[in-house]
Motif scaffolding. Sequence first.
Motif, mmCIF file in Angstrom:
data_model
loop_
_atom_site.group_PDB
_atom_site.id
_atom_site.type_symbol
_atom_site.label_atom_id
_atom_site.label_comp_id
_atom_site.label_asym_id
_atom_site.label_seq_id
_atom_site.Cartn_x
_atom_site.Cartn_y
_atom_site.Cartn_z
ATOM 1 N N ALA A 125 12.176 26.158 80.702
ATOM 2 C CA ALA A 125 11.439 26.420 79.469
ATOM 3 C C ALA A 125 10.636 25.188 79.053
ATOM 4 C CB ALA A 125 12.401 26.812 78.353
ATOM 5 N N GLY A 126 9.390 25.425 78.650
ATOM 6 C CA GLY A 126 8.525 24.340 78.224
ATOM 7 C C GLY A 126 7.704 23.717 79.328
ATOM 8 N N THR A 127 7.907 24.127 80.573
ATOM 9 C CA THR A 127 7.156 23.580 81.697
ATOM 10 C C THR A 127 5.961 24.484 82.012
ATOM 11 O OG1 THR A 127 8.501 24.748 83.341
ATOM 12 C CG2 THR A 127 9.270 22.582 82.594
ATOM 13 N N TRP A 128 5.164 24.058 82.986
ATOM 14 C CA TRP A 128 3.988 24.842 83.380
ATOM 15 C C TRP A 128 4.395 26.179 83.995
ATOM 16 C CZ3 TRP A 128 3.524 26.475 88.351
ATOM 17 C CH2 TRP A 128 4.300 25.828 89.311
ATOM 18 N N MET A 134 4.829 33.500 81.342
ATOM 19 C CA MET A 134 4.661 34.220 80.083
ATOM 20 C C MET A 134 3.237 34.709 79.905
ATOM 21 S SD MET A 134 7.619 34.381 79.080
ATOM 22 C CE MET A 134 7.237 35.259 77.582
ATOM 23 N N ARG A 135 2.229 33.922 80.297
ATOM 24 C CA ARG A 135 0.854 34.385 80.154
ATOM 25 C C ARG A 135 0.560 35.522 81.120
ATOM 26 N NH1 ARG A 135 2.025 31.263 76.972
ATOM 27 N NH2 ARG A 135 2.687 33.291 76.177
ATOM 28 N N ALA A 136 1.152 35.481 82.313
ATOM 29 C CA ALA A 136 0.952 36.577 83.261
ATOM 30 C C ALA A 136 1.579 37.868 82.749
ATOM 31 C CB ALA A 136 1.531 36.204 84.626
ATOM 32 N N THR A 137 2.773 37.781 82.173
ATOM 33 C CA THR A 137 3.397 38.983 81.613
ATOM 34 C C THR A 137 2.620 39.507 80.412
ATOM 35 O OG1 THR A 137 4.866 37.590 80.266
ATOM 36 C CG2 THR A 137 5.688 38.319 82.411
ATOM 37 N N ASP A 138 2.036 38.613 79.619
ATOM 38 C CA ASP A 138 1.223 39.059 78.483
ATOM 39 C C ASP A 138 0.014 39.857 78.957
ATOM 40 O OD1 ASP A 138 2.940 37.842 76.720
ATOM 41 O OD2 ASP A 138 1.754 36.005 76.546
ATOM 42 N N GLY A 179 6.391 49.759 89.909
ATOM 43 C CA GLY A 179 7.248 48.582 89.903
ATOM 44 C C GLY A 179 6.548 47.349 89.352
ATOM 45 N N VAL A 180 5.282 47.148 89.727
ATOM 46 C CA VAL A 180 4.519 46.013 89.197
ATOM 47 C C VAL A 180 4.341 46.139 87.691
ATOM 48 C CG1 VAL A 180 2.261 44.888 89.239
ATOM 49 C CG2 VAL A 180 3.345 45.557 91.378
ATOM 50 N N ALA A 181 4.117 47.365 87.210
ATOM 51 C CA ALA A 181 3.920 47.566 85.773
ATOM 52 C C ALA A 181 5.208 47.384 84.976
ATOM 53 C CB ALA A 181 3.345 48.961 85.523
ATOM 54 N N LEU A 182 6.364 47.662 85.582
ATOM 55 C CA LEU A 182 7.636 47.538 84.867
ATOM 56 C C LEU A 182 8.230 46.137 84.943
ATOM 57 C CD1 LEU A 182 9.489 50.853 85.834
ATOM 58 C CD2 LEU A 182 8.368 50.309 83.674
ATOM 59 N N THR A 183 7.819 45.325 85.900
ATOM 60 C CA THR A 183 8.429 44.012 86.091
ATOM 61 C C THR A 183 8.320 43.105 84.868
ATOM 62 O OG1 THR A 183 8.064 44.132 88.487
ATOM 63 C CG2 THR A 183 8.406 41.955 87.546
ATOM 64 N N PRO A 184 7.186 43.025 84.168
ATOM 65 C CA PRO A 184 7.124 42.119 83.001
ATOM 66 C C PRO A 184 8.150 42.430 81.916
ATOM 67 C CG PRO A 184 4.915 42.770 83.664
ATOM 68 C CD PRO A 184 5.864 43.601 84.471
#
Length: 340
Positions: A125-128, A134-138, A179-184
């Motif tokens: 947490a807090g690293t790149w 998190m930005r990819a899941t968003d 599966g790709v859509a549910l992973t986040p």
Amino acid sequence: MIPTRNRTARPEREPGAVRTGAAALGRWTRLLTRRPAGITACALIVLLTAVALVGPWLTPDPNAQAAAPMSAPSPDHWMGTDNTGRDVLARFVAGARISLSVALLCTLAATAVGTLVGMVAALRAGTWFDALVMRATDVVMAFPLLVLVPVLSGVFTQKGIAVGPVELDNVAIMGISIGVALTPVFVRLARASALAEVRKDYMTAARGLGARRRDLVFGNLLPNIATPIVVQAAFSVAIAIIVEASVSFLGLGIQPPDASWGTLLTDARSQLLLGAWWLILFPTLGIAAAVLALTLLGDELRDLLDPRMRRGFERPGDDRHAPVPAADTRPTPANTPESR
């Protein structure tokens, strides 16, 4: 003589009696079947699983003409025939196998990948890496499932996906897209649950003792965050069934001659106005039964795995988990002012 501690005697385990995964599964099954909702969920899941596994061996070819077109249900054809004379029961069974297998396999893959990535992100947490995850899941979760899945399916179908010399068909591509859509969803759930655990004393002690990251993930974090992951997986299978049926109904998912519950609804759409009610009734009942069973299973698993809700699963005479009553602090008759 050195005094020893007075320990509560425990019953000795029989030789060779080891708690296995099968024994734990049997205990869960017994607990689930103590309430009407659990009985309903287990019965529907067993029935649908039997239809998907055994049904294709007992029904004719789903793509072969079996009788006259547009025949109503009869003793010869329990679910009637479609506009080309194909047996609807055979296509319903074939569709059950495809729809349920796609939903189950894509959910298992999304659960495994999302949970692993989420736990690693929580440890870092807090690293790149955490920020990138998190930005990819968003970005992925910004699109509705009924928009994202057809787009992914179209992209994968156009470019083609091959595993060695074998090129994946549209059924496998549909499973990968869902599966790709549910992973986040599992990434964010696992990360949030793991963040609440990494700050606890046992994680600090494990890190202080030099535990490897693999041991932290699989030995410490995973057993303590498994409850919400399992519950979400049950709900996600139901969501995957609905998404597959909806996308296939729009003609953007599984394509003929493969049969799924969504393609059966597509075939029934043009025939419903002609009075062929059986073409849309049975696939709809199959989807409703599967979603109902998985939703009830998710609710029961949530109550079973949550210690605050587990009381409802215990037997009426079992008070092992009953709260200890508070001590009676009222004055006794000998100590009351009237007795002096």
